[in-house]
Design an enzyme around this catalytic site. Structure first.
Site, PDB file in Angstrom:
ATOM      1  N   HIS A  15     -31.118  19.932  16.796  1.00 45.05           N
ATOM      2  CA  HIS A  15     -32.358  19.878  17.599  1.00 45.05           C
ATOM      3  C   HIS A  15     -33.069  21.214  17.597  1.00 45.05           C
ATOM      4  CE1 HIS A  15     -30.431  16.213  18.861  1.00 45.05           C
ATOM      5  NE2 HIS A  15     -31.571  15.826  19.386  1.00 45.05           N
TER       6      HIS A  15
ATOM      7  N   SER B 114     -39.973  14.736  17.451  1.00 44.89           N
ATOM      8  CA  SER B 114     -39.820  15.903  18.314  1.00 44.89           C
ATOM      9  C   SER B 114     -41.186  16.455  18.713  1.00 44.89           C
ATOM     10  CB  SER B 114     -38.978  16.967  17.599  1.00 44.89           C
ATOM     11  OG  SER B 114     -38.775  18.064  18.443  1.00 44.89           O
TER      12      SER B 114
HETATM   13  N1  GUN Z   1     -35.928  16.693  23.933  1.00 39.78           N
HETATM   14  C1  GUN Z   1     -36.613  15.744  23.295  1.00 39.78           C
HETATM   15  N2  GUN Z   1     -36.831  16.090  22.047  1.00 39.78           N
HETATM   16  C2  GUN Z   1     -36.263  17.316  21.897  1.00 39.78           C
HETATM   17  C3  GUN Z   1     -36.158  18.197  20.821  1.00 39.78           C
HETATM   18  O1  GUN Z   1     -36.627  17.927  19.721  1.00 39.78           O
HETATM   19  N3  GUN Z   1     -35.513  19.370  21.057  1.00 39.78           N
HETATM   20  C4  GUN Z   1     -34.984  19.693  22.245  1.00 39.78           C
HETATM   21  N4  GUN Z   1     -34.389  20.876  22.391  1.00 39.78           N
HETATM   22  N5  GUN Z   1     -35.030  18.875  23.283  1.00 39.78           N
HETATM   23  C5  GUN Z   1     -35.675  17.698  23.071  1.00 39.78           C
END
Ligand code: GUN
Length: 162
Positions: A63, A80
C-alpha cells in the site's frame, strides 16, 4: 467455473482489489464458488486474516502512503487514487499535509510498514486522529488492525468492481 482456467479468469477480474497482491484473489478463489459479492469479500478477508505474518506484512507494504510520494507523483493505482481523493487527501492544506507526513514517517519508523486505513467515509481529521492513536499500539496488534483495514478496503473495491 472450475479448474485452472476459472482461477485465472477470477484473478484477471479481481486480482486488483488487494493492492499489488493478486495472490489474495487466487487464494480466495479456492474458497468459492460464491453466491454474491458479500460472500466473496468474506473469503478475501479470511485469506488475509489467515495468511502467515510475512505475507500479511508484504500485503500491507504493497500500500502507498496516504498523500505520500507516490500520490504526489501521480503514481497511485486507480483505486487508491479514488479512495484518497474521496477523503480529501489529494487536496490537503499545508498544515494537514505536514501532519500526514509526520504521521507517515513516525508510523513507518515504529512498525516498519505504511499506515493503512480504510479512508472512504472518513474525514481528514478522523484519519489523522486514528493514525496518531494507532502509534501507541503493540506491533502484532497493529499488524492485525492493518489487515482488518485492508479487508474493509477490499470489500469496498469488490462492491464497485464490475
Ligand atoms: N486506504 C485506502 N486506500 C489506501 C491506500 O491506497 N493506502 C493507504 N495507506 N491506505 C489506504
Amino acid at each position: 467455473m472450475s479448474g485452472a482456467a476459472g482461477r485465472e479468469e477470477f484473478v484477471g477480474r479481481f486480482g486488483h482489489v488487494a493492492e499489488g497482491s493478486p495472490w489474495v484473489a487466487g487464494a480466495a478463489w479456492e474458497r468459492g464458488p460464491f453466491a454474491g459479492r458479500a460472500e466473496m469479500a468474506a473469503a478475501f478477508a479470511a485469506v488475509i486474516r489467515e495468511a502467515p505474518p510475512e505475507r500479511q506484512l508484504a500485503l500491507i507494504r504493497a500500500h502507498p502512503e496516504l498523500a505520500g510520494r507516490a500520490a504526489l507523483a501521480g503514481e497511485l493505482t486507480r483505486e487508491s487514487a479514488g479512495e484518497q481523493a474521496s477523503a480529501g487527501l489529494d487536496r490537503l492544506v499545508p498544515a494537514d499535509l505536514e501532519r500526514v507526513a509526520r504521521l507517515n514517517s513516525a508510523y513507518r519508523e515504529r512498525f516498519g510498514f505504511p499506515f493503512v486505513i480504510c479512508v472512504r467515509g472518513r474525514s481528514v481529521a478522523e484519519i489523522l486522529d486514528a493514525g496518531e492513536a494507532r502509534l501507541g499500539d503493540d506491533p502484532d496488534a497493529e499488524r492485525a488492525a492493518a489487515v482488518e483495514e485492508i479487508a474493509a478496503i477490499i470489500a469496498l473495491r469488490l462492491t464497485e468492481s464490475p
